[in-house]
Design a protein around this motif. Sequence first.
Motif, PDB file in Angstrom:
ATOM      1  N   LEU A 259       0.234  -1.066   0.192  1.00 26.04           N
ATOM      2  CA  LEU A 259       0.246   0.204  -0.462  1.00 26.04           C
ATOM      3  C   LEU A 259       0.819   1.067   0.197  1.00 26.04           C
ATOM      4  CD1 LEU A 259      -2.322  -0.733   2.832  1.00 26.04           C
ATOM      5  CD2 LEU A 259      -2.801  -1.216   0.194  1.00 26.04           C
ATOM      6  N   LEU A 260       0.104   2.390  -0.553  1.00 29.94           N
ATOM      7  CA  LEU A 260       0.770   3.636  -0.226  1.00 29.94           C
ATOM      8  C   LEU A 260       1.422   4.198   0.852  1.00 29.94           C
ATOM      9  CD1 LEU A 260       1.641   6.238  -1.664  1.00 29.94           C
ATOM     10  CD2 LEU A 260      -0.688   6.741  -0.987  1.00 29.94           C
ATOM     11  N   LYS A 261       2.794   4.312   0.963  1.00 29.81           N
ATOM     12  CA  LYS A 261       3.073   4.420   2.486  1.00 29.81           C
ATOM     13  C   LYS A 261       2.940   5.519   2.820  1.00 29.81           C
ATOM     14  CE  LYS A 261       7.455   4.807   3.425  1.00 29.81           C
ATOM     15  NZ  LYS A 261       8.644   4.367   3.932  1.00 29.81           N
ATOM     16  N   SER A 262       2.872   7.015   1.855  1.00 28.63           N
ATOM     17  CA  SER A 262       3.820   8.033   1.614  1.00 28.63           C
ATOM     18  C   SER A 262       3.740   8.405   0.295  1.00 28.63           C
ATOM     19  CB  SER A 262       4.786   9.187   2.450  1.00 28.63           C
ATOM     20  OG  SER A 262       5.870   8.579   2.283  1.00 28.63           O
ATOM     21  N   LYS A 263       3.699  10.157   0.574  1.00 34.80           N
ATOM     22  CA  LYS A 263       3.995  11.175  -1.095  1.00 34.80           C
ATOM     23  C   LYS A 263       4.481  12.353  -0.734  1.00 34.80           C
ATOM     24  CE  LYS A 263      -0.402  11.733  -2.368  1.00 34.80           C
ATOM     25  NZ  LYS A 263      -1.730  11.382  -3.271  1.00 34.80           N
TER      26      LYS A 263
ATOM     27  N   LEU B 103      12.066  17.333   2.454  1.00 32.74           N
ATOM     28  CA  LEU B 103      11.229  16.352   1.946  1.00 32.74           C
ATOM     29  C   LEU B 103      10.944  14.666   2.285  1.00 32.74           C
ATOM     30  CD1 LEU B 103      10.744  18.470  -1.515  1.00 32.74           C
ATOM     31  CD2 LEU B 103       9.363  18.819   0.718  1.00 32.74           C
ATOM     32  N   MET B 104      11.997  14.302   2.561  1.00 33.08           N
ATOM     33  CA  MET B 104      12.574  13.083   2.385  1.00 33.08           C
ATOM     34  C   MET B 104      11.955  12.484   4.129  1.00 33.08           C
ATOM     35  SD  MET B 104      16.330  11.695   0.695  1.00 33.08           S
ATOM     36  CE  MET B 104      15.940  10.086   1.685  1.00 33.08           C
ATOM     37  N   GLU B 105      12.119  12.701   4.815  1.00 38.67           N
ATOM     38  CA  GLU B 105      12.115  13.116   6.405  1.00 38.67           C
ATOM     39  C   GLU B 105      10.878  13.462   6.620  1.00 38.67           C
ATOM     40  OE1 GLU B 105      14.891  15.498   8.658  1.00 38.67           O
ATOM     41  OE2 GLU B 105      16.398  14.045   8.577  1.00 38.67           O
ATOM     42  N   ALA B 106      10.211  14.530   6.324  1.00 43.40           N
ATOM     43  CA  ALA B 106       8.871  14.752   5.940  1.00 43.40           C
ATOM     44  C   ALA B 106       7.663  13.611   6.007  1.00 43.40           C
ATOM     45  CB  ALA B 106       8.304  16.262   5.554  1.00 43.40           C
ATOM     46  N   ALA B 107       8.138  13.178   5.100  1.00 46.65           N
ATOM     47  CA  ALA B 107       7.834  12.261   3.956  1.00 46.65           C
ATOM     48  C   ALA B 107       7.732  10.616   4.343  1.00 46.65           C
ATOM     49  CB  ALA B 107       7.645  12.376   2.494  1.00 46.65           C
TER      50      ALA B 107
ATOM     51  N   THR C 105       1.100   9.536   4.864  1.00 49.29           N
ATOM     52  CA  THR C 105       1.133  10.963   4.863  1.00 49.29           C
ATOM     53  C   THR C 105       1.205  11.554   3.441  1.00 49.29           C
ATOM     54  OG1 THR C 105       2.682  10.164   6.673  1.00 49.29           O
ATOM     55  CG2 THR C 105       3.801  12.445   5.504  1.00 49.29           C
ATOM     56  N   VAL C 106       1.036  12.091   3.855  1.00 51.88           N
ATOM     57  CA  VAL C 106       1.057  13.295   2.071  1.00 51.88           C
ATOM     58  C   VAL C 106       0.995  14.715   2.647  1.00 51.88           C
ATOM     59  CG1 VAL C 106      -0.254  14.655   0.008  1.00 51.88           C
ATOM     60  CG2 VAL C 106      -1.104  12.392   1.366  1.00 51.88           C
ATOM     61  N   VAL C 107       2.833  15.052   1.945  1.00 47.41           N
ATOM     62  CA  VAL C 107       3.524  16.271   2.170  1.00 47.41           C
ATOM     63  C   VAL C 107       3.593  17.175   0.604  1.00 47.41           C
ATOM     64  CG1 VAL C 107       5.698  16.889   2.824  1.00 47.41           C
ATOM     65  CG2 VAL C 107       4.824  14.599   3.185  1.00 47.41           C
TER      66      VAL C 107
END
Length: 127
Positions: free
Chosen positions: A5-9, A32-36, A104-106
């Motif tokens: 499943l989608l983990k983050s984007k 951005l990597m850390e935020a996502a 998580t969506v950034v």
Amino acid sequence: MILNLLKSKIHCATVTEANLKYMGSITIDEALMEAAHILPNERVQVVNNNNGARLETYVIPGPRNSGVICLNGSAARMVQPEDIVIIMAYAFFDEKEAAAYKPTVVMVDEKNAVKEIRSIEYHGQTE
């Protein structure tokens, strides 16, 4: 059963560079990597909103707070600087984990700085 499943984007990031001569990958601003919750070397899918291209590659960290989103190697042929992309990371979950997990969506601004971090809710709502 194990589900992928989608983990983050990172949603609607602006491509800052395309480096054909670098050997593979996508360089993403470390902040951005850390935020996502995306790790170095993690596999991601990149979707180009400008031309519909989809590709998979792995992530390397770029300078923190630089806003860099750079497609490297052959992936550089699928984007142009200023293109808008969605960068998605996936994970494997068992059914119980999947039922409770919220990706998580950034959201970023035009310079790829974090504007908002949100979770996706699927109870009759959209992102």
